[in-house]
Enzyme design. Sequence first.
Site, PDB file in Angstrom:
ATOM      1  CB  SER A 126      -0.869  -0.010   1.260  1.00 16.33           C
ATOM      2  OG  SER A 126      -1.477   1.251   1.452  1.00 16.33           O
ATOM      3  CB  THR A 128      -0.614   3.101   4.000  1.00 15.61           C
ATOM      4  OG1 THR A 128      -0.835   3.749   5.231  1.00 15.61           O
ATOM      5  CG2 THR A 128      -0.117   1.691   4.264  1.00 15.61           C
ATOM      6  CE1 TYR A 151      -3.848  -2.530   5.516  1.00 15.93           C
ATOM      7  CE2 TYR A 151      -3.415  -0.179   5.353  1.00 15.93           C
ATOM      8  CZ  TYR A 151      -3.646  -1.398   4.740  1.00 15.93           C
ATOM      9  OH  TYR A 151      -3.643  -1.491   3.381  1.00 15.93           O
ATOM     10  CE  LYS A 155      -1.359  -4.445   3.391  1.00 15.37           C
ATOM     11  NZ  LYS A 155      -1.566  -5.796   2.874  1.00 15.37           N
ATOM     12  N   GLY A 298      -5.559  11.143  11.517  1.00 20.13           N
ATOM     13  CA  GLY A 298      -4.730  10.149  10.837  1.00 20.13           C
ATOM     14  C   GLY A 298      -4.688  10.291   9.326  1.00 20.13           C
ATOM     15  CG  ASP A 299      -8.033  10.970   6.545  1.00 19.51           C
ATOM     16  OD1 ASP A 299      -7.760   9.748   6.552  1.00 19.51           O
ATOM     17  OD2 ASP A 299      -9.167  11.416   6.315  1.00 19.51           O
TER      18      ASP A 299
END
Length: 340
Positions: A126, A128, A151, A155, A298-299
Amino acid sequence: MKKVLVTGGTGYIGSHTVVELQQKGFEVLIVDNLSNSNIEVLDNIAKITGTKPYFENFDLSSEALTADFFSRHHDLAGIVHFAAFKAVGESMQKPLSYYRNNIQSLINIMDNMKKYEIRNLVFSSSCTVYGQPDVLPVTESAPIKKAWSPYGNTKQMCEEIIEFTSNATAINAIALRYFNPIGAHASALIGELPLGVPNNLIPFITQTAIGKRECLSVFGDDYDTPDGTAVRDYLHVVDLAKAHVVAINRLAGEKNKKKMEIFNLGTGNGYSVLQVIEAFERINNVKLNYKIVARRPGDIEKVWADTSFANEELGWKAEIGLDEMMRTAWIWEKHLAGKA
Ligand code: UFG
């Protein structure tokens, strides 16, 4: 016929990838514990491709069950590993289940790849891992920032596990860093099936438009972006699925240039939340009820991909535009509601 194992193959991206693999002549085996998907997906895959994939329902974080599976199925051209928990917010509440599930299943799979000399692994990663990148568009060589969630951390950790393990074994791997996959198959037979209240933008939009949700909350309009709302690189899930077929073929054909390669998968275009809403309303001729609220903790503000490495080296390019993403997402929602 070349056999490929797809873990998490009844999930959203997994099911679209199974279809693309079958349509390119692969025999597909699916392992999924149905923790976030539905067994009926198998019949819907069969309606599209004419072939129901072989399926086993078990949890890949179990060492014993995974060993048993591979003792019976190890004649594999490769593995595409999707099976994982994926909700950012939930991972903040249940970090240990995210680490146990996402890390342990990868270790179990790679143990058996080593044991049975299965050489090719495609891993579902991701964007992310980049956090909020300092430079946009973001290239694969951008620094990996400290993860904002368990999460995202899984990754990052999985990528590292794969890198070190591939260097120490005969395993070759490709990690695909997805930006924001959306939309559904043109047949409207498979798509995203969010459980409960959706966290992601597009299912929330379609559920609001169909009347399941009252109003979409747009999280923040004070970002440093042209209209103040956050910007993402949305890509169609079928384009994304096709990249996995290209990646498996690259590994199976020994075209990879490193033991582990990493590619960004996006369109290279950033769209704001308001631009996504505008496209959804225009292409589907639907009015959406929405309101601006505070930022979601968190965005990140904005992220979009530099796709040149995937375009040139992998030979893959996203072809489907935002309007088509919004059109197929809406048809899928109407199909779920029995209105399409
Ligand atoms: N958004 C809203 N309202 C909503 C839902 C989302 O305004 O109800 C906004 C978000 O604030 C964000 C954008 O829409 O600006 C996209 O949000 P999503 O939740 O759809 O996607 P994210 O970019 O937050 O997350 C996605 C994946 C994660 C992955 C992350 C990597 O869902 O798995 O990209 O950046 F980790």
